[in-house]
Design a protein around this motif. Structure first.
Motif, PDB file in Angstrom:
ATOM      1  N   ARG A  63       3.770  -3.615  -7.911  1.00 56.26           N
ATOM      2  CA  ARG A  63       3.975  -2.201  -7.584  1.00 56.26           C
ATOM      3  C   ARG A  63       4.413  -1.409  -8.816  1.00 56.26           C
ATOM      4  O   ARG A  63       3.928  -0.291  -9.059  1.00 56.26           O
ATOM      5  N   ASP A  66       1.403  -1.160 -11.087  1.00 52.44           N
ATOM      6  CA  ASP A  66       0.119  -0.928 -10.403  1.00 52.44           C
ATOM      7  C   ASP A  66      -0.970  -1.880 -10.901  1.00 52.44           C
ATOM      8  O   ASP A  66      -2.090  -1.443 -11.228  1.00 52.44           O
ATOM      9  N   PRO A 101      -0.929  -5.375  -6.000  1.00 50.13           N
ATOM     10  CA  PRO A 101      -0.534  -4.074  -5.445  1.00 50.13           C
ATOM     11  C   PRO A 101      -1.116  -3.883  -4.044  1.00 50.13           C
ATOM     12  O   PRO A 101      -2.214  -4.382  -3.760  1.00 50.13           O
ATOM     13  N   THR A 108      -1.553   3.072  -5.188  1.00 48.68           N
ATOM     14  CA  THR A 108      -0.623   1.967  -4.948  1.00 48.68           C
ATOM     15  C   THR A 108       0.572   2.457  -4.130  1.00 48.68           C
ATOM     16  O   THR A 108       1.228   3.423  -4.517  1.00 48.68           O
ATOM     17  N   GLY A 110       2.696  -0.088  -2.579  1.00 54.38           N
ATOM     18  CA  GLY A 110       3.594  -1.224  -2.407  1.00 54.38           C
ATOM     19  C   GLY A 110       3.054  -2.421  -3.148  1.00 54.38           C
ATOM     20  O   GLY A 110       2.180  -2.276  -4.011  1.00 54.38           O
ATOM     21  N   GLY A 111       3.614  -3.605  -2.828  1.00 58.48           N
ATOM     22  CA  GLY A 111       3.138  -4.812  -3.488  1.00 58.48           C
ATOM     23  C   GLY A 111       3.461  -6.040  -2.653  1.00 58.48           C
ATOM     24  O   GLY A 111       4.391  -6.023  -1.842  1.00 58.48           O
TER      25      GLY A 111
END
Lengths: 133, 133, 133, 133
Positions: A63, A66, A101, A108, A110-111
């Protein structure tokens, strides 16, 4: 701001767990939101203790920059552009495969991070999670 | 879950100390249990001060990833799967020889870590300790 | 410089363990040398996990300020001379009972730290250890 | 040694979440195993970001000292036995309500931590989780 809800995180984790079971490798799986903050984490029975931290930080890294941690890792080898980046951010930057990501409409938001096997296994399980998002 | 008692730890340490004396190199020796928590540590007279931390963290690393730190070190060189792992877990991951998992019935239930000499010496002394378990 | 050998540390730890068994409270016991560096540590079976760190740091504190942690604690209450000292030294200063300097010919040459029970229990077990030195 | 499985952790978290919804306060909930290592964590939508760390550390503290963080907090006020304990263990010791040991046959085998509301709310939600274990 679009972000990741707990429901989203659980869907991602469930997909990752299913893939981990399929390949027979217990994993840690973590999901962070648009702010890079942890939404949910699970350690499957028998998964490495040292991977709690790594799964959370892979999700954060994906995140925060990215980018997949696999690609960031390639860019962080000796002689490459980001060599040394893993010393930044108090050691939270993970530079090996297993972080992806989470995106919505090309952005983006979140992750997801997976840790517990080889780089290839981690990335495969992580992709299963990211796809479910 | 099986774990490591203080009696177990003392037996492991005694064997490691005997080997360290045999090769004439004073060592730090540490043992952790199934949860990665320290059970016992000794610093032999004349052993490096900086190796207190390293011996404890080698023991932790061996347990946390169910692997010798020697093998993890090979997997953590530039271009390898785990390159950069030593930045995780707040710097506790040791990636050079001298940490070995303690196993019972094929399952990792703790770890032993040795530090104070060359990688080869550390690993040799560590093996003597692990074998006594 | 007089200091604390591993043999000394083991004698101190054995005496502390015997007292801990006598009062029926499993403990962590740690010994540091004249440099404040760890010589040996044991966690008795069933003793608190969180006391590994505390026992080591009590021993360090007793040596670092040449004072029992019980007395330092009294001096570190709100309004007292050393109020706030526990934020120094990266959190290593312990300000409650269970740490005692090890002295020879009136000079501090090390420290012993005990953690795992009430302040009174910790101090009692610690005294048994210090006396054996 | 008995410990806490991922299934156990999910049951504890589900019960805590249900109670949090009942009282209308979104929470972070974390569960650790016998070694104090994280098994699972969730942050309910809208819960405090700063409570991710606190919930995990409350769970750890409850396991590490076999005590509720509410009771430990009472023992850690100025003038009390454990005043200053929160500086130990690199700041992981939480001394306010919301952490409870998970026990089996009278033995602590893990911990649950809740953070996101008042001390009373955190403890109430945490109790609901612990009871489900």
């Amino acid at each position: 701001m679009e972000t990741v809800t707990l429901d989203d995180a659980r869907r991602v984790i469930a997909a990752a767990e299913a893939k981990a079971e399929e390949i027979g490798q217990p994993m840690n799986v973590a999901v962070v939101d648009a702010g890079g903050n942890l939404v949910a984490h699970v350690r499957m029975d028998g998964a490495w203790l040292g991977s709690v931290d790594i799964s959370i930080n892979k999700a954060w890294t994906a995140r925060a920059f990215d980018i997949t941690t696999k690609e960031l890792g390639e860019n962080s080898q000796p002689g490459q552009d980001f060599y040394g980046i893993n010393a930044s951010n108090e050691g939270k930057v993970m530079i090996f495969a297993g972080g992806i990501p989470l995106t919505r409409d090309g952005q983006t938001v979140g992750g997801v991070g997976v840790s517990g096997g080889t780089g290839k296994q981690d990335h495969t399980v992580c992709e299963a999670g990211a796809t479910a998002f």
